[in-house]
Design a protein around this motif. Sequence first.
Motif, mmCIF file in Angstrom:
data_model
loop_
_atom_site.group_PDB
_atom_site.id
_atom_site.type_symbol
_atom_site.label_atom_id
_atom_site.label_comp_id
_atom_site.label_asym_id
_atom_site.label_seq_id
_atom_site.Cartn_x
_atom_site.Cartn_y
_atom_site.Cartn_z
ATOM 1 N N ASP A 44 0.942 -1.223 0.143
ATOM 2 C CA ASP A 44 0.057 0.088 0.024
ATOM 3 C C ASP A 44 0.876 1.443 -0.177
ATOM 4 O O ASP A 44 2.220 1.147 0.316
ATOM 5 C CB ASP A 44 -0.902 0.105 1.325
ATOM 6 C CG ASP A 44 -0.084 -0.076 2.506
ATOM 7 O OD1 ASP A 44 0.116 1.212 2.953
ATOM 8 O OD2 ASP A 44 0.256 -1.024 2.908
ATOM 9 N N LEU A 45 0.261 2.232 -0.132
ATOM 10 C CA LEU A 45 1.122 3.797 -0.252
ATOM 11 C C LEU A 45 1.766 3.809 1.149
ATOM 12 O O LEU A 45 2.968 4.208 0.961
ATOM 13 C CB LEU A 45 0.079 4.708 -0.709
ATOM 14 C CG LEU A 45 -0.376 4.606 -2.353
ATOM 15 C CD1 LEU A 45 -1.327 5.832 -2.535
ATOM 16 C CD2 LEU A 45 0.792 4.664 -3.241
ATOM 17 N N SER A 46 1.306 4.061 2.152
ATOM 18 C CA SER A 46 1.667 4.213 3.407
ATOM 19 C C SER A 46 3.119 3.196 3.756
ATOM 20 O O SER A 46 4.213 3.544 4.135
ATOM 21 C CB SER A 46 0.930 4.122 4.459
ATOM 22 O OG SER A 46 0.493 2.900 4.803
ATOM 23 N N THR A 47 2.903 2.036 3.397
ATOM 24 C CA THR A 47 4.198 0.828 3.425
ATOM 25 C C THR A 47 5.285 1.239 2.421
ATOM 26 O O THR A 47 6.252 1.469 2.743
ATOM 27 C CB THR A 47 3.718 -0.373 3.160
ATOM 28 O OG1 THR A 47 2.442 -0.958 4.111
ATOM 29 C CG2 THR A 47 4.728 -1.334 3.443
ATOM 30 N N LEU A 48 4.870 1.500 1.192
ATOM 31 C CA LEU A 48 5.614 2.161 0.349
ATOM 32 C C LEU A 48 6.410 3.532 0.671
ATOM 33 O O LEU A 48 7.539 3.604 0.543
ATOM 34 C CB LEU A 48 5.228 2.315 -1.218
ATOM 35 C CG LEU A 48 6.082 2.892 -2.434
ATOM 36 C CD1 LEU A 48 7.118 1.976 -2.442
ATOM 37 C CD2 LEU A 48 4.978 3.162 -3.611
ATOM 38 N N ARG A 49 5.801 4.410 1.357
ATOM 39 C CA ARG A 49 6.136 5.553 1.837
ATOM 40 C C ARG A 49 7.441 5.193 2.910
ATOM 41 O O ARG A 49 8.443 5.702 2.929
ATOM 42 C CB ARG A 49 5.269 6.551 2.252
ATOM 43 C CG ARG A 49 5.726 7.744 2.647
ATOM 44 C CD ARG A 49 4.670 9.190 2.651
ATOM 45 N NE ARG A 49 4.766 10.281 2.738
ATOM 46 C CZ ARG A 49 5.716 10.914 3.280
ATOM 47 N NH1 ARG A 49 6.594 10.378 4.346
ATOM 48 N NH2 ARG A 49 6.215 12.263 3.038
ATOM 49 N N GLY A 50 6.958 4.390 3.862
ATOM 50 C CA GLY A 50 7.912 4.001 4.874
ATOM 51 C C GLY A 50 9.148 3.246 4.198
ATOM 52 O O GLY A 50 10.353 3.337 4.777
ATOM 53 N N ASP A 51 8.796 2.598 3.127
ATOM 54 C CA ASP A 51 10.076 1.857 2.560
ATOM 55 C C ASP A 51 11.091 2.903 1.984
ATOM 56 O O ASP A 51 12.230 2.704 2.244
ATOM 57 C CB ASP A 51 9.477 0.727 1.373
ATOM 58 C CG ASP A 51 9.101 -0.541 1.899
ATOM 59 O OD1 ASP A 51 9.054 -0.645 3.140
ATOM 60 O OD2 ASP A 51 8.478 -1.213 1.180
ATOM 61 N N ILE A 52 10.684 3.680 1.343
ATOM 62 C CA ILE A 52 11.556 4.851 0.866
ATOM 63 C C ILE A 52 12.135 5.896 1.866
ATOM 64 O O ILE A 52 13.420 6.077 1.945
ATOM 65 C CB ILE A 52 10.395 5.898 -0.032
ATOM 66 C CG1 ILE A 52 10.190 5.012 -1.378
ATOM 67 C CG2 ILE A 52 11.237 7.225 -0.196
ATOM 68 C CD1 ILE A 52 8.996 5.723 -1.878
ATOM 69 N N THR A 53 11.417 5.907 2.934
ATOM 70 C CA THR A 53 12.045 6.705 4.056
ATOM 71 C C THR A 53 13.139 5.813 4.722
ATOM 72 O O THR A 53 14.271 6.372 5.122
ATOM 73 C CB THR A 53 11.047 7.123 5.258
ATOM 74 O OG1 THR A 53 9.777 7.769 4.588
ATOM 75 C CG2 THR A 53 11.542 8.007 6.469
ATOM 76 N N ARG A 54 12.830 4.597 4.878
ATOM 77 C CA ARG A 54 14.083 3.559 5.469
ATOM 78 C C ARG A 54 15.041 3.250 4.475
ATOM 79 O O ARG A 54 16.038 2.509 4.687
ATOM 80 C CB ARG A 54 13.381 2.368 6.126
ATOM 81 C CG ARG A 54 12.233 2.545 7.240
ATOM 82 C CD ARG A 54 11.935 1.434 7.894
ATOM 83 N NE ARG A 54 11.524 0.362 6.886
ATOM 84 C CZ ARG A 54 10.372 0.236 6.458
ATOM 85 N NH1 ARG A 54 9.361 1.096 6.842
ATOM 86 N NH2 ARG A 54 9.724 -0.634 5.715
ATOM 87 N N ARG A 55 14.853 3.716 3.300
ATOM 88 C CA ARG A 55 16.011 3.462 2.079
ATOM 89 C C ARG A 55 15.653 1.942 1.668
ATOM 90 O O ARG A 55 16.755 1.489 1.148
ATOM 91 C CB ARG A 55 17.208 3.890 2.676
ATOM 92 C CG ARG A 55 17.436 5.247 3.054
ATOM 93 C CD ARG A 55 18.181 6.048 2.054
ATOM 94 N NE ARG A 55 18.619 7.394 2.508
ATOM 95 C CZ ARG A 55 18.108 8.494 2.270
ATOM 96 N NH1 ARG A 55 17.089 8.629 1.568
ATOM 97 N NH2 ARG A 55 18.377 9.575 2.935
ATOM 98 N N ALA A 56 14.700 1.300 2.157
ATOM 99 C CA ALA A 56 14.413 0.064 1.357
ATOM 100 C C ALA A 56 14.073 0.033 -0.019
ATOM 101 O O ALA A 56 14.411 -0.966 -0.783
ATOM 102 C CB ALA A 56 13.471 -0.931 2.240
#
Length: 160
Positions: A44-56
């Motif tokens: 989902d978009l919030s999980t994707l946003r978290g992945d980008i923030t964590r540099r995953a």
Amino acid sequence: MHASQVLLAAVDELMKSAESAFFREPVDTLYIPDYLAVVAKPMDLSTLRGDITRRAATSVKQLADALTLIVNNAKRYNLPGHLVHEAATAFAPRVDVAVDAARGKILARPYIARSLTTAAVWRGSAARAAGRPGRYRRAGLPPDIDRRRASILASRARYA
């Protein structure tokens, strides 16, 4: 602009759209217990946003893959004609625009026509000095576009 900022901007722009309402938060498996049996990798978009923030997620390809996964998961679980399936169908073009914007192919705003990014090139210094509308090298632009906007669009076209 740093790569992660570009990716975050693309996700944030998608989260603002009305079509993304079903895709902003993870699916609640408490209410939909068989979701994980049908969908192997939820996204989902919030999980994707978290992945980008964590540099995953650090590349535009990873962004495109994750956004495609969101659309495909919604279409896989929900039958055609279902509200979520139709929302995923409407969301898919927004995904394409966001990915192209992250790649730098078009303007980041999806509501600006694609032809405006490459079409306007102002010419005719005599017309500019006289304050008359100039001519454009490509058709399709309204004749009343002002000089400043034509200049901005022309400079963006050079770097596209």
